[in-house]
Design a protein around this motif. Sequence first.
Motif, short mmCIF file in Angstrom:
data_model
loop_
_atom_site.label_atom_id
_atom_site.label_comp_id
_atom_site.label_asym_id
_atom_site.label_seq_id
_atom_site.Cartn_x
_atom_site.Cartn_y
_atom_site.Cartn_z
N HIS A 237 31.16 55.47 45.73
CA HIS A 237 31.14 56.13 44.52
C HIS A 237 30.69 55.15 43.38
CE1 HIS A 237 33.02 59.31 46.71
NE2 HIS A 237 34.28 58.45 46.90
N ARG A 238 30.13 54.09 43.72
CA ARG A 238 29.74 53.09 42.62
C ARG A 238 28.72 53.51 41.72
NH1 ARG A 238 27.39 47.59 44.61
NH2 ARG A 238 26.33 48.78 45.86
N VAL A 239 28.78 53.48 40.48
CA VAL A 239 27.86 53.86 39.56
C VAL A 239 26.56 53.03 39.25
CG1 VAL A 239 29.60 55.15 38.27
CG2 VAL A 239 29.11 52.85 37.57
N PRO A 240 25.75 53.50 38.94
CA PRO A 240 24.27 52.61 38.75
C PRO A 240 24.43 51.39 37.74
CG PRO A 240 23.69 54.92 38.73
CD PRO A 240 25.35 54.70 38.61
N GLY A 241 24.16 50.13 38.46
CA GLY A 241 24.42 49.03 37.54
C GLY A 241 25.59 48.31 37.90
N GLN A 242 26.70 48.88 38.40
CA GLN A 242 28.00 48.35 38.49
C GLN A 242 27.84 47.29 39.71
OE1 GLN A 242 31.48 50.60 40.16
NE2 GLN A 242 32.05 50.39 38.12
N ARG A 243 28.46 46.11 39.63
CA ARG A 243 28.75 45.25 40.82
C ARG A 243 29.97 44.92 41.26
NH1 ARG A 243 27.66 39.53 38.64
NH2 ARG A 243 27.68 39.08 41.04
N LEU A 244 29.68 44.93 42.46
CA LEU A 244 31.23 44.77 43.36
C LEU A 244 31.03 43.23 43.94
CD1 LEU A 244 31.27 48.38 45.15
CD2 LEU A 244 32.15 47.75 43.13
N VAL A 245 32.20 42.59 43.81
CA VAL A 245 32.31 41.21 44.02
C VAL A 245 33.60 41.00 44.81
CG1 VAL A 245 32.32 38.94 43.30
CG2 VAL A 245 30.67 40.89 41.85
N HIS A 246 33.30 40.49 45.73
CA HIS A 246 34.55 39.99 46.71
C HIS A 246 35.20 38.95 46.02
CE1 HIS A 246 36.24 38.62 51.03
NE2 HIS A 246 37.10 39.65 50.37
N LEU A 247 36.62 39.18 45.98
CA LEU A 247 37.55 38.15 45.47
C LEU A 247 38.57 37.83 46.28
CD1 LEU A 247 38.07 36.15 43.18
CD2 LEU A 247 39.75 38.09 42.33
N PRO A 248 38.57 36.89 47.43
CA PRO A 248 39.44 36.90 48.54
C PRO A 248 40.76 36.69 47.92
CG PRO A 248 37.47 35.73 49.20
CD PRO A 248 37.52 36.29 47.88
N PRO A 249 41.69 37.47 48.59
CA PRO A 249 43.35 37.00 47.94
C PRO A 249 43.52 35.44 48.20
CG PRO A 249 43.45 38.89 49.50
CD PRO A 249 41.78 38.36 49.64
N PHE A 250 44.40 35.01 47.02
CA PHE A 250 44.38 33.47 47.11
C PHE A 250 45.83 33.11 46.76
CE2 PHE A 250 43.52 35.04 42.89
CZ PHE A 250 44.32 34.29 42.08
N LEU A 251 46.21 31.79 46.90
CA LEU A 251 47.31 31.14 46.73
C LEU A 251 47.33 30.36 45.35
CD1 LEU A 251 48.54 29.87 49.94
CD2 LEU A 251 49.53 31.66 49.08
N PRO A 252 48.37 30.62 44.50
CA PRO A 252 48.25 29.98 42.92
C PRO A 252 48.35 28.57 43.12
CG PRO A 252 50.31 30.68 43.49
CD PRO A 252 49.71 31.11 44.58
N THR A 253 47.44 27.70 43.81
CA THR A 253 47.68 26.34 43.96
C THR A 253 46.31 25.60 44.16
OG1 THR A 253 48.74 24.28 45.04
CG2 THR A 253 48.22 26.44 46.43
N ASP A 254 45.99 24.36 43.97
CA ASP A 254 44.82 23.84 44.43
C ASP A 254 44.83 22.86 45.56
OD1 ASP A 254 44.13 24.77 41.75
OD2 ASP A 254 43.85 22.73 40.62
N THR A 255 46.05 22.79 46.13
CA THR A 255 46.26 22.08 47.31
C THR A 255 46.88 22.61 48.19
OG1 THR A 255 48.40 20.80 46.35
CG2 THR A 255 46.01 19.92 45.98
N LEU A 256 47.05 22.33 49.39
CA LEU A 256 47.87 22.67 50.55
C LEU A 256 49.32 22.13 50.57
CD1 LEU A 256 45.18 22.84 53.37
CD2 LEU A 256 46.37 24.89 52.10
N PRO A 257 50.48 22.78 51.08
CA PRO A 257 51.44 22.21 51.62
C PRO A 257 51.41 21.01 52.82
CG PRO A 257 51.63 24.28 52.00
CD PRO A 257 50.32 24.12 51.66
N GLU A 258 52.48 20.40 52.81
CA GLU A 258 52.19 19.49 54.29
C GLU A 258 52.29 20.35 55.18
OE1 GLU A 258 52.09 16.26 54.75
OE2 GLU A 258 51.67 16.21 52.65
N PRO A 259 51.69 20.09 56.40
CA PRO A 259 51.65 21.39 57.67
C PRO A 259 52.94 21.34 58.35
CG PRO A 259 50.26 19.30 58.11
CD PRO A 259 50.83 18.99 56.71
#
Length: 359
Positions: free
Chosen positions: A155-177
């Motif tokens: 149902h996208r209207v003309p000119g509209q962009r659909l962009v994938h934004l993968p779900p993410f964690l609010p951090t720049d680094t990973l915890p210790e494994p």
Amino acid sequence: MTRVAFYAPMKPPGDPTPSGDREMARNLIAAIGARGAEVIVVSDLKLHEKSGDPARQADLQQAAKAEIARLSNTLAGTDIALWVTYHNYYKAPDLIGPATCAALGLPYVQIESTRAKKRLTGPWAGFAAAAEAACDAASVIFYLTANDLITLGRHRVPGQRLVHLPPFLPTDTLPEPSWGGGPMLTAGMMRAGDKLASYTILAEALAHLPGDWRLEIAGDGPARGQVEALMAPFGDRVRFLGQLDRDALARAYQRASLFVWPGVNEAFGMVYLEAQAAGLAVVAQDRPGVRDVLLPGAYPRPEDGPEALAAQIAALLSDPVLRKSRGAQARAMIARAHLRPAATERFWSAVAPLVKDPA
């Protein structure tokens, strides 16, 4: 400095009640502002009408008109460069953003919106029409899962962009494994409906699970008594941790051997991201939304029943090398695509053409 207006019609980011929706709104604000932009929550008007009450919807429409008038006045002449609405759908349509942006000449984008044409009749008809109109007004809609893209693309209207934004964690680094051999871990709110359905499937799977296993459950809620009854047959092999703060939950991930949660009707499930970031192999059912955040693999289908879920749990419990390999691959996937820097880059790359001086 770029200034961005942010609005969440379903639940304001400052709402005192914890939820995944509130957490995601806060994460988005942090990601958008990570390059120095100032993100301003411009309204706390909650438009979530979950019972299908036309009178209540009419009251909210009137409140929205007053809010449009207020914002059109208070934001006029300011240096707001962009409006972002998070989670527009038929039970919580953005009744404010499109009209305010039209009045002020602001670019308007949405994050995690859904279309539901079938709701244009019935108790939410007016709200559904407003949600569709808000979708139509957006220059860019960021979608989080492939399931959302289906109707957005249709149902996208003309000119509209659909962009994938993968779900993410609010951090720049990973915890210790976590490469330990502790108990399995599950984490989920305890309430009637989909969450209780997941706990029910989990209990049914545990009944088919051989060997000497242990499970810790992080979470609490009004259905705790029902969850405890489901787990009662397993005695002290199941330990209830209650509602954990972020640090305590991180420690639970650290000591776990694997993470298991069926995922009934999860939009995607932040717990899956957190578990994989900690290096845990995950057992879940192959469901829309859930599969968008899991390491690719052969997950049991819901129609395969609890026996299939139990079989996958048993295979991982019996093979520490396989668990570590799957966990390491999942951890690498999170680092690559599901941390805040990736979300920030994806967002600003998409909206840069709309903003004079993007962050």
